[in-house]
Design a protein around this motif. Structure first.
Motif, PDB file in Angstrom:
ATOM      1  N   HIS A 195      11.812  61.302  68.049  1.00 12.71           N
ATOM      2  CA  HIS A 195      11.488  61.692  69.422  1.00 12.71           C
ATOM      3  C   HIS A 195      10.088  61.208  69.782  1.00 12.71           C
ATOM      4  CE1 HIS A 195      10.549  64.432  72.810  1.00 12.71           C
ATOM      5  NE2 HIS A 195      11.853  64.370  73.031  1.00 12.71           N
ATOM      6  N   SER A 196       9.834  61.116  71.077  1.00 13.08           N
ATOM      7  CA  SER A 196       8.535  60.625  71.545  1.00 13.08           C
ATOM      8  C   SER A 196       7.376  61.515  71.128  1.00 13.08           C
ATOM      9  CB  SER A 196       8.551  60.477  73.071  1.00 13.08           C
ATOM     10  OG  SER A 196       8.817  61.731  73.692  1.00 13.08           O
ATOM     11  N   LEU A 197       7.658  62.745  70.703  1.00 12.22           N
ATOM     12  CA  LEU A 197       6.597  63.628  70.198  1.00 12.22           C
ATOM     13  C   LEU A 197       6.093  63.169  68.830  1.00 12.22           C
ATOM     14  CD1 LEU A 197       7.959  67.158  71.209  1.00 12.22           C
ATOM     15  CD2 LEU A 197       6.043  65.922  72.230  1.00 12.22           C
ATOM     16  N   ASP A 198       6.852  62.299  68.172  1.00 10.39           N
ATOM     17  CA  ASP A 198       6.434  61.669  66.913  1.00 10.39           C
ATOM     18  C   ASP A 198       5.939  62.661  65.857  1.00 10.39           C
ATOM     19  OD1 ASP A 198       7.042  59.006  67.397  1.00 10.39           O
ATOM     20  OD2 ASP A 198       5.186  58.674  68.505  1.00 10.39           O
ATOM     21  N   PRO A 199       6.774  63.586  65.420  1.00 14.37           N
ATOM     22  CA  PRO A 199       6.314  64.548  64.404  1.00 14.37           C
ATOM     23  C   PRO A 199       5.893  63.895  63.097  1.00 14.37           C
ATOM     24  CG  PRO A 199       8.707  64.663  64.703  1.00 14.37           C
ATOM     25  CD  PRO A 199       8.174  63.823  65.819  1.00 14.37           C
ATOM     26  N   LEU A 200       6.469  62.739  62.759  1.00 14.44           N
ATOM     27  CA  LEU A 200       6.095  62.061  61.508  1.00 14.44           C
ATOM     28  C   LEU A 200       4.662  61.546  61.552  1.00 14.44           C
ATOM     29  CD1 LEU A 200       9.347  60.062  60.700  1.00 14.44           C
ATOM     30  CD2 LEU A 200       8.599  62.249  59.745  1.00 14.44           C
ATOM     31  N   LYS A 201       4.124  61.357  62.745  1.00 19.09           N
ATOM     32  CA  LYS A 201       2.738  60.919  62.868  1.00 19.09           C
ATOM     33  C   LYS A 201       1.761  62.083  62.864  1.00 19.09           C
ATOM     34  CE  LYS A 201       3.805  56.758  65.616  1.00 19.09           C
ATOM     35  NZ  LYS A 201       3.555  56.055  66.908  1.00 19.09           N
ATOM     36  N   VAL A 202       2.267  63.277  63.155  1.00 14.16           N
ATOM     37  CA  VAL A 202       1.385  64.423  63.342  1.00 14.16           C
ATOM     38  C   VAL A 202       1.354  65.348  62.115  1.00 14.16           C
ATOM     39  CG1 VAL A 202       0.949  66.478  64.748  1.00 14.16           C
ATOM     40  CG2 VAL A 202       1.708  64.360  65.834  1.00 14.16           C
ATOM     41  N   CYS A 203       2.505  65.563  61.495  1.00  9.14           N
ATOM     42  CA  CYS A 203       2.561  66.497  60.355  1.00  9.14           C
ATOM     43  C   CYS A 203       1.761  65.952  59.172  1.00  9.14           C
ATOM     44  CB  CYS A 203       4.013  66.734  59.949  1.00  9.14           C
ATOM     45  SG  CYS A 203       4.988  67.571  61.227  1.00  9.14           S
ATOM     46  N   LEU A 204       1.472  66.811  58.216  1.00  9.88           N
ATOM     47  CA  LEU A 204       0.660  66.412  57.074  1.00  9.88           C
ATOM     48  C   LEU A 204       1.238  65.173  56.397  1.00  9.88           C
ATOM     49  CD1 LEU A 204      -0.277  69.756  55.280  1.00  9.88           C
ATOM     50  CD2 LEU A 204      -1.787  68.232  56.533  1.00  9.88           C
ATOM     51  N   PRO A 205       0.443  64.145  56.196  1.00  9.64           N
ATOM     52  CA  PRO A 205       0.944  62.919  55.568  1.00  9.64           C
ATOM     53  C   PRO A 205       1.588  63.157  54.206  1.00  9.64           C
ATOM     54  CG  PRO A 205      -1.235  62.559  56.505  1.00  9.64           C
ATOM     55  CD  PRO A 205      -0.967  64.029  56.609  1.00  9.64           C
ATOM     56  N   SER A 206       1.031  64.038  53.432  1.00  9.68           N
ATOM     57  CA  SER A 206       1.569  64.295  52.093  1.00  9.68           C
ATOM     58  C   SER A 206       3.014  64.765  52.155  1.00  9.68           C
ATOM     59  CB  SER A 206       0.707  65.327  51.372  1.00  9.68           C
ATOM     60  OG  SER A 206       0.567  66.495  52.149  1.00  9.68           O
ATOM     61  N   ILE A 207       3.314  65.642  53.115  1.00  6.15           N
ATOM     62  CA  ILE A 207       4.679  66.160  53.256  1.00  6.15           C
ATOM     63  C   ILE A 207       5.586  65.093  53.845  1.00  6.15           C
ATOM     64  CG2 ILE A 207       6.112  67.897  54.392  1.00  6.15           C
ATOM     65  CD1 ILE A 207       3.740  69.778  54.324  1.00  6.15           C
ATOM     66  N   VAL A 208       5.095  64.393  54.852  1.00  8.01           N
ATOM     67  CA  VAL A 208       5.896  63.355  55.501  1.00  8.01           C
ATOM     68  C   VAL A 208       6.301  62.285  54.489  1.00  8.01           C
ATOM     69  CG1 VAL A 208       5.840  61.491  57.201  1.00  8.01           C
ATOM     70  CG2 VAL A 208       4.924  63.747  57.781  1.00  8.01           C
ATOM     71  N   GLU A 209       5.367  61.833  53.678  1.00  8.83           N
ATOM     72  CA  GLU A 209       5.637  60.744  52.747  1.00  8.83           C
ATOM     73  C   GLU A 209       6.654  61.143  51.684  1.00  8.83           C
ATOM     74  OE1 GLU A 209       1.639  60.074  51.629  1.00  8.83           O
ATOM     75  OE2 GLU A 209       1.165  58.924  53.436  1.00  8.83           O
ATOM     76  N   GLU A 210       6.500  62.329  51.153  1.00  3.38           N
ATOM     77  CA  GLU A 210       7.469  62.780  50.144  1.00  3.38           C
ATOM     78  C   GLU A 210       8.843  62.995  50.769  1.00  3.38           C
ATOM     79  OE1 GLU A 210       9.273  63.879  46.645  1.00  3.38           O
ATOM     80  OE2 GLU A 210       7.363  62.859  47.003  1.00  3.38           O
ATOM     81  N   PHE A 211       8.862  63.550  51.973  1.00  6.44           N
ATOM     82  CA  PHE A 211      10.138  63.746  52.660  1.00  6.44           C
ATOM     83  C   PHE A 211      10.839  62.411  52.907  1.00  6.44           C
ATOM     84  CE2 PHE A 211      12.201  63.401  56.832  1.00  6.44           C
ATOM     85  CZ  PHE A 211      13.317  64.195  56.608  1.00  6.44           C
ATOM     86  N   LEU A 212      10.098  61.422  53.379  1.00  9.37           N
ATOM     87  CA  LEU A 212      10.695  60.126  53.678  1.00  9.37           C
ATOM     88  C   LEU A 212      11.266  59.477  52.426  1.00  9.37           C
ATOM     89  CD1 LEU A 212       8.187  58.583  56.247  1.00  9.37           C
ATOM     90  CD2 LEU A 212      10.458  59.537  56.678  1.00  9.37           C
ATOM     91  N   ARG A 213      10.568  59.622  51.340  1.00 14.60           N
ATOM     92  CA  ARG A 213      11.066  59.024  50.097  1.00 14.60           C
ATOM     93  C   ARG A 213      12.386  59.664  49.689  1.00 14.60           C
ATOM     94  NH1 ARG A 213       8.079  58.566  44.181  1.00 14.60           N
ATOM     95  NH2 ARG A 213       9.609  57.128  43.299  1.00 14.60           N
ATOM     96  N   GLN A 214      12.438  60.995  49.756  1.00 10.38           N
ATOM     97  CA  GLN A 214      13.674  61.674  49.363  1.00 10.38           C
ATOM     98  C   GLN A 214      14.786  61.426  50.372  1.00 10.38           C
ATOM     99  OE1 GLN A 214      13.621  65.684  47.984  1.00 10.38           O
ATOM    100  NE2 GLN A 214      11.526  65.588  47.187  1.00 10.38           N
TER     101      GLN A 214
END
Length: 624
Positions: free
Chosen positions: A429-448
Motif C-alpha cells: 500500500h502507499s503507506l509503505d509499512p515496510l519502509k516505516v517499521c523497524l528494519p530488523s523486523i522487516v528484514e527477517e520477515f521478508l526473508r521468511q
C-alpha cells in the motif's frame, strides 16, 4: 500477686487493679504493666506469670477503659509475637480476640496482628526456621478469622490496614517484603478471602509494578568487549551469558525483592489452579493487569505474572487474554498510545506463549491483518507522502503482524488460510509499512515470507531497504568516528573509546528515522513486553517452561542457502543471536539475516563484538 492462686483469684486481682486506676491507686496496675513489658529471655516463672496475667485480662475485658488504661493497651499492642513461646502466644491471641469483639479495639487489635506479619528488623538474621514462623503466623491468621467471624465489619478494616497502612515500602528489606506478601496471599486464599481477596492480589501486583519501575533499562549489564553472549536453548542464564542486571547494591536489592515477590505470586496462582480457584482469581488479576501494568510505560517484569496465569489454563484464560488485547487494540475507546501498547503486548504474547494452540494464533493474526487491510482501504490511495506519526496505529498493527510471523511462520504454514492473508495489499500500500517499521523486523520477515512463498517484496522496496541500511551504517560510522576523536582528547584508554563507538553504531543500525517517527518519544515501535525475563528464579521456575525463545524458532528458509533477502542488507554485520540478552527491546538481526542475529546482538569482526539494547530504558511512567 502470690503463687498458687486460682485463676478466679488472679482474675479478681487484675479486675481490682483496673478498677483502682479510677480511684487514683495505680500500684497493682503498674505492676501488671511491668509483667506485660517483659519480652526477652523470660524465665519459666516470668513466662508463667505473663500467661496468667493475659488469661486474667481476657476475663476482665469489660473493665478496660479506653482513656484510663492507655498505658496497658499500649503495652499489649506493642508486644511482638516473635519473642514469645507458644503458651504466651495462645493467651495473647485469646486476649486480642476478646478486645476486638468488645467493639472498642477492633482497629487496634487488627493492626497489632498485621504488624506481626513480619519479625522485627533486628531479628531478621536470627534463624527461626519453619517451626517458629508457622507458630506465629498460624495463630495470627486464626485470630484474624475469629475476629472476622465475630465482627462483621472487621474484614473491611483489615483490608485497609494491610494494603494502605502496613504495606512495606519498596525499599524495605527483602525478608520483610517477602513474608508480608506471603501473608497477603495466604489471606487471599483463606476463609476471609471472600471479603478481602479482591484487594490482596491487586495490591501485590501494584507493588510488583513499583519495584519494576525502580529498575531502569540502563541497569542492564552487557558482556565486555570480546565476550559476546552465548545462545541458550530455551534457558536464560544471565551469569553464563554476561547479560543481566548491573552488580550494584541498589539494583541487586530491588531485583532480589522483585524476584522473590514474583515467585510467591506465581506459586500462589499455581496453588489456586490446583485447588480449582483460578477461574475465581483470574478476572481480578486481569483487571489489575489492565489498570496497573498496561498503564505503565514499558514495564520489564510485572507483566509476566499474567503470562504465567494464562499458561495455567491456556484453553480458557490464555485465549481470553489474547482476545481482550486484540479487541482493545481495535476499539476506538482507548487512546492511540494505549492501543499501540496493547498491540505490542498482543504481538509479544502470541510470539512467546508456547501454550497457545496454533489455530488460536492464526485466528488472532488473521483478525489483525483484516484490521490493517480495512485501515488501508480507509486511506486515500493517492497519498504518497509518508507520515508515520499520523498513521502510527497502522504501522503498529503491521509491525505486530510481522513480528508474530517471524516467530510462528513455520508452524502457521500448516494452516492453508495463512496463504489467504492479504499481505500483498497491505505491505504494498502507499503507506509503505515496510519502509516505516523497524528494519530488523522487516528484514527477517521478508526473508521468511519469501522462502515460504507468502510474500515477495517489490524491487523498489528491496532497493529502498538496501539504500536505507547503507545510509544508516554510513552515518553511524561517521558519528562513531567523531565520538572516538572527541573522547581521544579527554581519555587515554582506547578500550573505553571503542566501547562507546560500538554502542553508538549498533544503536543506529537497529532503527530508522521513520520507525522513530511512528514510535514517538515513547519508542513504542521497540516495545515487546514479553521479551525474555531477567529474574532468574521466577524465569527458571515458572516462565521458561511455557516460553518460546528465538533460538528454538525454526524458520521456513535454509540458513545455509543464499536467499535474495541477503541482498537487502549486505554482509557488513555479522552477529550472534541469543534470546537471553533482551529485556523490553525490539528484534535485532545480522546482515546475513541469520536467525542467531534476529533478537539479541549485532557483531562485526572488524568494528565491534556486541550490540547493546536498541533504546535506553527509562523508569516506567504512564504513557498518558
Amino acid at each position: 500477686m502470690e503463687e498458687y492462686l486460682s485463676d478466679d483469684m488472679v482474675a479478681a486481682h487484675v479486675r481490682d487493679a483496673l478498677i483502682s486506676v479510677a480511684q487514683g491507686k495505680t500500684a497493682n496496675y503498674d505492676q501488671l504493666i511491668g509483667v506485660l513489658n517483659h519480652s526477652e529471655n523470660l524465665t519459666d516463672d516470668q513466662t508463667t506469670m505473663l500467661v496468667t496475667c493475659l488469661k486474667a485480662l481476657s476475663r476482665a475485658v469489660a473493665y478496660i477503659d479506653v482513656d484510663q488504661h492507655k498505658k496497658l493497651m499500649q503495652s499489649v499492642f506493642w508486644m511482638n509475637m516473635w519473642n514469645y513461646s507458644a503458651d504466651v502466644l495462645d493467651a495473647l491471641m485469646n486476649f486480642i480476640t476478646r478486645l476486638a469483639t468488645c467493639g472498642k479495639y477492633v482497629d487496634s487489635s487488627l493492626d497489632m496482628l498485621v504488624s506481626n506479619f513480619q519479625p522485627p528488623e533486628d531479628m531478621l538474621n536470627q534463624r527461626y526456621g519453619f517451626v517458629k514462623k508457622e507458630q506465629v503466623l498460624h495463630r495470627i491468621h486464626s485470630a484474624l478469622m475469629n475476629i472476622s467471624d465475630l465482627v462483621p465489619l472487621a474484614p473491611l478494616r483489615l483490608s485497609d490496614i494491610i494494603v494502605k497502612d502496613r504495606m512495606p515500602f519498596i525499599f524495605a528489606k527483602n525478608a520483610l517484603m517477602t513474608i508480608y506478601v506471603e501473608n497477603m496471599l495466604r489471606l487471599e486464599s483463606s476463609a476471609i478471602g471472600e471479603f478481602i481477596g479482591r484487594d490482596m492480589l491487586p495490591a501485590v501486583v501494584l507493588r510488583l509494578r513499583d519495584l519494576d519501575v525502580e529498575i531502569g533499562w540502563d541497569d542492564i549489564k552487557r558482556p565486555e568487549k570480546g565476550e559476546p553472549p552465548e545462545s541458550s536453548k530455551g534457558r536464560f542464564d544471565a551469569e553464563d551469558n554476561g547479560i543481566g542486571l548491573v552488580e550494584e547494591d541498589r539494583v541487586c536489592n530491588v531485583a532480589n525483592k522483585l524476584d522473590s515477590v514474583m515467585v510467591l505470586t506465581c506459586q500462589h496462582l499455581k496453588t489456586c489452579a490446583e485447588n480449582g480457584r483460578l477461574s475465581e482469581v483470574f478476572p481480578i488479576l486481569l483487571e489489575c493487569f489492565r489498570v496497573t501494568v498496561l498503564n505503565t510505560y514499558k514495564p520489564k517484569f510485572a507483566q509476566f505474572v499474567m503470562f504465567y496465569a494464562c499458561s495455567l489454563d491456556p484453553e480458557n484464560h490464555g485465549v481470553e487474554l489474547a482476545t481482550k488485547l486484540l479487541n482493545a487494540f481495535m476499539s476506538n475507546t482507548e487512546t492511540v498510545l494505549t492501543r499501540m501498547c496493547l498491540v505490542g503486548y498482543l504481538a509479544s504474547y502470541l510470539s512467546r506463549a508456547k501454550f497457545l494452540e496454533m489455530p488460536i494464533i492464526v485466528e488472532k493474526v488473521r483478525i489483525l491483518v483484516d484490521w490493517c487491510l480495512k485501515y488501508c482501504r480507509s486511506i486515500d490511495a493517492e497519498e504518497k507522502t509518508l507520515n508515520p506519526e499520523a498513521h502510527r496505529l497502522f504501522y503498529s498493527g503491521c509491525q505486530a503482524t510481522m513480528y508474530v510471523l517471524c516467530f510462528r511462520m513455520r508452524e502457521m504454514l500448516d494452516d492453508p488460510q495463512i496463504y489467504q492473508f492479504p499481505l500483498q495489499q497491505i505491505l504494498d500500500h502507499s503507506l509503505d509499512p515496510l519502509k516505516v517499521c523497524l528494519p530488523s523486523i522487516v528484514e527477517e520477515f521478508l526473508r521468511q515470507a519469501e522462502a515460504a512463498s507468502l510474500y515477495t517484496a517489490s524491487h523498489e522496496i528491496q532497493e529502498f531497504l538496501k539504500k536505507a541500511k547503507a545510509e544508516r551504517q554510513a552515518e553511524a560510522e561517521r558519528q562513531a568516528e567523531a565520538e572516538r576523536q572527541a573522547k581521544a582528547e579527554r581519555q587515554a584508554k582506547a578500550e573505553a573509546l571503542n566501547t562507546a563507538s560500538q554502542e553508538f553504531l549498533s544503536n543506529n543500525l537497529l532503527e530508522s528515522d521513520l520507525s522513530k517517527a511512528y514510535g514517538g518519544t515513547e519508542r513504542l515501535d521497540m516495545f515487546f513486553p514479553f521479551d525474555p525475563c531477567l529474574l532468574k528464579r521466577c524465569s527458571e521456575s515458572f516462565i521458561e517452561p511455557n516460553y518460546l525463545v528465538w533460538s528454538n524458532v525454526v524458520p521456513p528458509y535454509d540458513e545455509e542457502e543464499d536467499l535474495s533477502a541477503e541482498e537487502l542488507i549486505g554482509d557488513q554485520v555479522d552477529d550472534q543471536f541469543s534470546d537471553n540478552e533482551d529485556m523490553g527491546r525490539s528484534l535485532t538481526r545480522r546482515d546475513d539475516l541469520d536467525l542467531d542475529d534476529f533478537e539479541d546482538s549485532i557483531c562485526s569482526e572488524s568494528s565491534f563484538k556486541f550490540s547493546p539494547m536498541p533504546a535506553r530504558i527509562r523508569p516506567s511512567t504512564s504513557p498518558e
